[in-house]
Design a protein around this motif. Structure first.
Motif, PDB file in Angstrom:
ATOM      1  N   ALA A   1     -19.726 -18.172  32.951  1.00  0.00           N
ATOM      2  CA  ALA A   1     -19.202 -18.703  34.208  1.00  0.00           C
ATOM      3  C   ALA A   1     -19.297 -17.687  35.324  1.00  0.00           C
ATOM      4  O   ALA A   1     -19.329 -18.051  36.502  1.00  0.00           O
ATOM      5  CB  ALA A   1     -17.751 -19.148  34.023  1.00  0.00           C
TER       6      ALA A   1
ATOM      7  N   GLY B   1     -15.831 -19.438  30.303  1.00  0.00           N
ATOM      8  CA  GLY B   1     -14.930 -18.531  31.004  1.00  0.00           C
ATOM      9  C   GLY B   1     -14.374 -17.480  30.054  1.00  0.00           C
ATOM     10  O   GLY B   1     -14.676 -17.477  28.858  1.00  0.00           O
TER      11      GLY B   1
ATOM     12  N   ARG C   1      -6.356 -17.139  31.475  1.00  0.00           N
ATOM     13  CA  ARG C   1      -7.580 -16.721  32.144  1.00  0.00           C
ATOM     14  C   ARG C   1      -7.499 -15.262  32.582  1.00  0.00           C
ATOM     15  O   ARG C   1      -6.491 -14.809  33.132  1.00  0.00           O
ATOM     16  CB  ARG C   1      -7.829 -17.606  33.369  1.00  0.00           C
ATOM     17  CG  ARG C   1      -9.053 -17.208  34.195  1.00  0.00           C
ATOM     18  CD  ARG C   1      -9.254 -18.135  35.373  1.00  0.00           C
ATOM     19  NE  ARG C   1      -8.214 -17.988  36.390  1.00  0.00           N
ATOM     20  CZ  ARG C   1      -8.248 -17.103  37.395  1.00  0.00           C
ATOM     21  NH1 ARG C   1      -9.262 -16.251  37.492  1.00  0.00           N
ATOM     22  NH2 ARG C   1      -7.265 -17.066  38.272  1.00  0.00           N
TER      23      ARG C   1
ATOM     24  N   SER D   1     -12.380 -13.907  35.823  1.00  0.00           N
ATOM     25  CA  SER D   1     -13.192 -15.031  35.370  1.00  0.00           C
ATOM     26  C   SER D   1     -13.214 -16.164  36.387  1.00  0.00           C
ATOM     27  O   SER D   1     -12.167 -16.568  36.925  1.00  0.00           O
ATOM     28  CB  SER D   1     -12.646 -15.571  34.047  1.00  0.00           C
ATOM     29  OG  SER D   1     -13.386 -16.706  33.620  1.00  0.00           O
ATOM     30  N   ASN D   2     -14.383 -16.710  36.649  1.00  0.00           N
ATOM     31  CA  ASN D   2     -14.459 -17.945  37.414  1.00  0.00           C
ATOM     32  C   ASN D   2     -13.814 -19.079  36.620  1.00  0.00           C
ATOM     33  O   ASN D   2     -13.728 -19.014  35.390  1.00  0.00           O
ATOM     34  CB  ASN D   2     -15.919 -18.290  37.716  1.00  0.00           C
ATOM     35  CG  ASN D   2     -16.534 -17.345  38.726  1.00  0.00           C
ATOM     36  OD1 ASN D   2     -15.838 -16.783  39.575  1.00  0.00           O
ATOM     37  ND2 ASN D   2     -17.842 -17.148  38.634  1.00  0.00           N
ATOM     38  N   TYR D   3     -13.390 -20.106  37.318  1.00  0.00           N
ATOM     39  CA  TYR D   3     -12.679 -21.202  36.673  1.00  0.00           C
ATOM     40  C   TYR D   3     -12.950 -22.498  37.403  1.00  0.00           C
ATOM     41  O   TYR D   3     -13.553 -22.509  38.491  1.00  0.00           O
ATOM     42  CB  TYR D   3     -11.173 -20.910  36.629  1.00  0.00           C
ATOM     43  CG  TYR D   3     -10.542 -20.655  37.987  1.00  0.00           C
ATOM     44  CD1 TYR D   3      -9.842 -21.662  38.655  1.00  0.00           C
ATOM     45  CD2 TYR D   3     -10.643 -19.415  38.606  1.00  0.00           C
ATOM     46  CE1 TYR D   3      -9.254 -21.432  39.898  1.00  0.00           C
ATOM     47  CE2 TYR D   3     -10.055 -19.168  39.853  1.00  0.00           C
ATOM     48  CZ  TYR D   3      -9.373 -20.179  40.495  1.00  0.00           C
ATOM     49  OH  TYR D   3      -8.803 -19.955  41.724  1.00  0.00           O
TER      50      TYR D   3
ATOM     51  N   VAL E   1     -15.987 -25.523  33.743  1.00  0.00           N
ATOM     52  CA  VAL E   1     -15.882 -24.556  32.645  1.00  0.00           C
ATOM     53  C   VAL E   1     -15.413 -25.284  31.388  1.00  0.00           C
ATOM     54  O   VAL E   1     -14.356 -25.901  31.373  1.00  0.00           O
ATOM     55  CB  VAL E   1     -14.937 -23.399  33.010  1.00  0.00           C
ATOM     56  CG1 VAL E   1     -14.893 -22.378  31.871  1.00  0.00           C
ATOM     57  CG2 VAL E   1     -15.391 -22.724  34.302  1.00  0.00           C
TER      58      VAL E   1
ATOM     59  N   ASN F   1     -13.853 -21.019  26.418  1.00  0.00           N
ATOM     60  CA  ASN F   1     -13.645 -19.619  26.769  1.00  0.00           C
ATOM     61  C   ASN F   1     -13.597 -18.747  25.528  1.00  0.00           C
ATOM     62  O   ASN F   1     -13.355 -19.216  24.413  1.00  0.00           O
ATOM     63  CB  ASN F   1     -12.360 -19.463  27.586  1.00  0.00           C
ATOM     64  CG  ASN F   1     -11.144 -19.987  26.853  1.00  0.00           C
ATOM     65  OD1 ASN F   1     -10.633 -19.351  25.922  1.00  0.00           O
ATOM     66  ND2 ASN F   1     -10.673 -21.170  27.244  1.00  0.00           N
TER      67      ASN F   1
ATOM     68  N   THR G   1     -17.001 -12.229  31.287  1.00  0.00           N
ATOM     69  CA  THR G   1     -17.531 -13.477  30.744  1.00  0.00           C
ATOM     70  C   THR G   1     -18.746 -13.170  29.867  1.00  0.00           C
ATOM     71  O   THR G   1     -19.162 -14.000  29.057  1.00  0.00           O
ATOM     72  CB  THR G   1     -17.897 -14.475  31.862  1.00  0.00           C
ATOM     73  OG1 THR G   1     -18.749 -13.843  32.823  1.00  0.00           O
ATOM     74  CG2 THR G   1     -16.642 -14.985  32.564  1.00  0.00           C
TER      75      THR G   1
ATOM     76  N   ILE H   1     -10.038 -22.895  32.366  1.00  0.00           N
ATOM     77  CA  ILE H   1     -11.288 -22.380  31.802  1.00  0.00           C
ATOM     78  C   ILE H   1     -11.563 -23.044  30.447  1.00  0.00           C
ATOM     79  O   ILE H   1     -12.132 -22.429  29.545  1.00  0.00           O
ATOM     80  CB  ILE H   1     -11.275 -20.844  31.660  1.00  0.00           C
ATOM     81  CG1 ILE H   1     -10.026 -20.360  30.902  1.00  0.00           C
ATOM     82  CG2 ILE H   1     -11.399 -20.162  32.998  1.00  0.00           C
ATOM     83  CD1 ILE H   1     -10.054 -18.894  30.538  1.00  0.00           C
TER      84      ILE H   1
END
Length: 381
Positions: free
Chosen positions: A126, A155, A164, A168-170, A174, A177, A209, A255
């Motif tokens: 991610a 994620g 999270r 991390s992008n979310y 997503v 994880n 990630t 995520i």
């Protein structure tokens, strides 16, 4: 098949990370590629680490810093339905200026879509941009109701915590994880680096990630392999992604879920009739097999040092006939339950060996035979 910048070859614990398994130009030597390889396919033995799918076939391809879409296309040409392409790359979005999944680029999206349409699974990071990918700044490029490549987006959590990681992008895109902090694997030399030999270095701090993606990839690989070998079914990318989103442990932070392999296997119908209480046995001790079958019926337990896939009138024989041994036979209870404890010879030559087990089942009249799924045991000290 892992796509990223580079890879350190010939590490003692990753026997598949060798030049013949590199597709195209080996652009540079990087610990990052070695760390990812270690999480997935590091060998199983008496030292080092063990990859999550250490028996998987492994290939590597370098994107050479900018040829992202063409690299996905190259990987696709070198894959078959049921294989996995891993995208260990994140790219800077021109508007937000932050790292996002690489499929924001249309050419990469098209290449990934072409792969998944052919039945090849794509698992992608991610990205470490701490971005809400549902934000209006991204104008719907990560909205799957508008644009869906068919990939699995991964994620990262704050290590073992079910939350999270801040980097991390979310967002809704997503799917799943993995651990984003303090992952033990090959490379970097943080915990072991004798004589500054790159072929012997290990770390316990691989993060991002990047560390999460091979964990999820391992779960995907395990399910795909089990479905194909045990059940004769090649799962499609859409099927696998749905399974991942449904069968896992809840995590806060949008995520997706942390994959739960036991639940994932159960969702595809495994195990079927045979389980090991502990997959790792000890030389000179014993293993216990638990079985289910026809009430008051009978079983015969088989073992082999190698796996196979042979279709028979009884079902799929998953053991190599050349070394096949019948260990024991017995009967199921009135409720269809049985257990068998098998003694392991005290032979040092058996150390670090895999053994494959399967059972034939019969009803109370010794009729209607079938075969269970198989399990594998690993012998350690």
């Amino acid at each position: 098949l892992d796509i990223e910048t580079g890879l350190i070859l010939d590490h003692e614990d990753v026997p598949q990370a060798i030049l013949k398994n590199v597709i195209g130009t080996h652009y540079t030597s990087t610990d990052h590629g070695l760390a990812v390889a270690g999480e997935m396919v590091a060998d199983r033995g008496g030292y080092g680490v063990t990859g999550g799918i250490y028996k998987a076939r492994y290939k590597f391809h370098s994107h050479q810093a900018r040829y992202w879409a063409s690299s996905v296309s190259v990987a696709t040409k070198n894959s078959v339905p049921g294989d996995i392409i891993v995208l260990e790359v994140h790219l800077v979005h021109p508007t937000s200026g932050q790292y996002v999944p690489m499929e924001y680029r249309q050419d990469v999206f098209d290449a990934v879509r072409a792969a998944t349409m052919q039945g090849i699974h794509v698992v992608a990071a991610a990205g470490n941009g701490h971005q809400d990918l549902d934000s209006t700044i991204y104008a719907g490029i990560f909205d799957r109701t508008k644009r869906d490549s068919g990939s699995v987006i991964v994620g990262a959590t704050n290590g073992s915590a079910l939350a999270r990681a801040s980097f991390s992008n979310y967002g809704s895109i997503v799917d799943a994880n993995g651990w984003g902090y303090q992952v033990a694997t090959t490379g970097y030399g943080v915990i072991f680096y004798p004589n500054n030999d790159p072929r012997q270095k290990y770390t316990a701090t691989f993060s991002g990630t990047s560390s999460a993606t091979p964990i999820v990839t391992s779960a995907v690989g395990a399910v795909l392999s089990a479905a194909k070998e045990q059940l004769g079914k090649v799962l499609k990318p859409a099927e696998m992604r749905t399974l991942l989103r449904k069968h896992g442990t809840a995590v806060t932070g949008t995520i997706g879920v942390r994959p739960d392999l036991e639940k994932l296997m159960a969702a595809i119908g495994l195990p079927k009739g045979l389980e090991l209480r502990n997959y790792k046995g000890t030389v000179g001790k014993s293993l216990t097999l638990d079985m289910t079958g026809p009430a008051s019926g009978f079983f015969a337990v088989l073992v082999s040092g190698k796996a196979a896939t042979i279709q028979t009138p009884l079902g799929r024989l998953l053991l190599d006939p050349a070394g096949l041994i019948m260990v024991n036979a017995g009967g199921f209870s009135g409720s269809g339950q049985a257990s068998l404890t098998v003694a392991i010879p005290a032979q040092p030559t058996l150390l670090y060996q895999d053994f494959y087990w399967q059972a034939a089942r019969f009803d109370a009249q010794l009729a209607n035979p079938d075969l269970t799924s198989s399990v594998v045991s690993f012998l350690d000290k």
